[in-house]
Design a protein around this motif. Structure first.
Motif, PDB file in Angstrom:
ATOM      1  N   ASP A   9     -31.483   7.876   3.266  1.00  0.00           N
ATOM      2  CA  ASP A   9     -31.925   8.722   2.183  1.00  0.00           C
ATOM      3  C   ASP A   9     -31.357  10.177   2.383  1.00  0.00           C
ATOM      4  N   LYS A  14     -30.845  16.779   5.453  1.00  0.00           N
ATOM      5  CA  LYS A  14     -30.835  15.872   6.613  1.00  0.00           C
ATOM      6  C   LYS A  14     -30.651  14.598   6.190  1.00  0.00           C
ATOM      7  N   LEU A  15     -30.567  13.559   6.837  1.00  0.00           N
ATOM      8  CA  LEU A  15     -30.430  12.143   6.563  1.00  0.00           C
ATOM      9  C   LEU A  15     -31.570  11.438   7.138  1.00  0.00           C
ATOM     10  N   ASP A  16     -32.415  10.787   6.254  1.00  0.00           N
ATOM     11  CA  ASP A  16     -33.309   9.720   6.969  1.00  0.00           C
ATOM     12  C   ASP A  16     -32.828   8.351   6.985  1.00  0.00           C
ATOM     13  N   HIS A  18     -33.289   4.286   8.398  1.00  0.00           N
ATOM     14  CA  HIS A  18     -34.156   3.316   8.621  1.00  0.00           C
ATOM     15  C   HIS A  18     -33.266   2.025   8.931  1.00  0.00           C
ATOM     16  N   GLN A  27     -33.906  10.627  11.998  1.00  0.00           N
ATOM     17  CA  GLN A  27     -33.292  11.870  11.194  1.00  0.00           C
ATOM     18  C   GLN A  27     -32.164  12.267  11.877  1.00  0.00           C
ATOM     19  N   ASN A  30     -27.473  16.611   7.752  1.00  0.00           N
ATOM     20  CA  ASN A  30     -26.572  16.316   6.730  1.00  0.00           C
ATOM     21  C   ASN A  30     -25.463  17.098   7.068  1.00  0.00           C
ATOM     22  N   ASP A  94     -39.134  10.567   1.584  1.00  0.00           N
ATOM     23  CA  ASP A  94     -37.642  10.270   2.281  1.00  0.00           C
ATOM     24  C   ASP A  94     -37.605   9.065   3.068  1.00  0.00           C
ATOM     25  N   ARG A  95     -38.859   8.901   4.069  1.00  0.00           N
ATOM     26  CA  ARG A  95     -38.772   7.783   4.904  1.00  0.00           C
ATOM     27  C   ARG A  95     -38.974   6.392   4.335  1.00  0.00           C
TER      28      ARG A  95
END
Length: 329
Positions: A9, A14-16, A18, A27, A30, A94-95
């Motif tokens: 995401d 930031k980039l989340d 999974h 995390q 970005n 986001d998560r």
């Protein structure tokens, strides 16, 4: 490569991330540093897919940095949200979105996207700047029509002249950037050979649909949003309509379609048949837009040029010309 999915995401800062196989969540910023850390975290055993959504200006750097290193899959945000809701996920964080993207990749067995051209962000930026200038031009022209004072008219004309000059400069820059690739330069010539499509429309098609020449007919129409969507349920028959797709591409095809109904013999005949059958003008124009785009895709795919030659006082359409150097001018 493992049959695993990673959901990312992307937001401004930031980039989340999974990973579906072990449920790991991390995390990263970005930024270039964050992209490098993401590659290190994934490791050498690449997943089958890394799924993400386009997020305006925030996903461009992510694509450019990782397209050659990870099996990226870009999905429609609306489709991703509907998938999450179908699993009963009502919360939007986001998560949770990163997890849903990973699940969607595995559930639908999504295939990685074909690598995009390195200069695609450059072309998109130039195209966005051009679209903004077009809006400025229309606004200034409308403003000039309403003004009565000589001074305000003079100032508006000056700004309008500058906008026109900037548009010409951008058009030259876009064309030059596209022609740095021999395949795109050839595609431009093939697309412009269609009567009704000019230089601006041809460049827009290549920028907004870089996949052209590698798609099926239905896929071309669907991506542009000019494919009719059927609505039926039991005995009920609803009216078909177009929906979704790439709006800039659809907008660029509208005026060429109108021109084609007047000056392209084949499409002019098709338009008249549809009107004679009682079809509304907008429906007929949309069909011509679809025809133009499908024809452009076919010509690029088969590396053929569309030309008209005069023979026995009649215009004859020639779609397949193998050696364009020998074509009559």
């Amino acid at each position: 490569m493992t049959n695993d999915s990673v959901g990312v995401d992307i937001s401004k800062d930031k980039l989340d991330v999974h990973r579906l196989s072990d449920g790991a969540f991390v995390q990263f910023p970005n930024s270039k540093t964050g992209f490098q850390k993401l590659r290190c975290w994934i490791g050498s055993a690449l997943p089958a897919r890394v799924v993400y959504e386009p997020t305006g200006a925030y996903h461009g750097a992510f694509e450019a940095a990782l397209a050659d290193h990870l099996p990226l899959v870009k999905v429609n945000p609306k489709h991703a949200r509907r998938f999450a809701e179908s699993k009963g996920q009502l919360a939007k964080t986001d998560r949770a979105d990163a997890r849903a993207l990973a699940q969607m990749g595995t559930a639908h067995e999504l295939e990685p996207d074909a690598p995009v051209a390195k200069d695609r962000p450059v072309l998109r930026e130039l195209q966005a700047a051009r679209a903004a200038l077009i809006k400025d031009k229309v606004r200034l022209q409308n403003q000039l029509d309403r003004q009565q004072q000589r001074l305000t008219q003079k100032l508006t004309r000056g700004r309008l002249q500058q906008v026109v000059a900037d548009l010409l400069e951008l058009d030259h820059a876009i064309r030059a950037q596209l022609e740095t690739c021999p395949n795109r330069k050839r595609a431009l010539r093939l697309i412009q050979s269609i009567k009704g499509i000019g230089a601006v429309t041809a460049t827009t098609i290549l920028i907004e649909m870089p996949e052209i020449g590698h798609l099926r007919k239905k896929a071309v129409a669907s991506l542009a949003g000019v494919a009719p969507i059927t609505r039926q349920s039991g005995r009920w028959r609803g009216q078909s309509f177009i929906q979704g797709g790439r709006k800039p591409l659809r907008d660029a095809l509208y005026l060429p379609a109108i021109v084609a109904t007047q000056y392209n013999p084949d499409l002019k005949a098709q338009y008249k048949r549809m009107k004679a059958a009682g079809k509304p003008s907008k429906v007929a124009i949309t069909a011509i837009m679809r025809k133009l785009l499908i024809l452009a895709n076919t010509l690029v795919k088969e590396d053929r040029e569309w030309v008209l030659v005069k023979e026995d006082r009649e215009w004859v359409e020639i779609r397949a010309v193998e050696n364009i150097l020998n074509c009559p001018v």
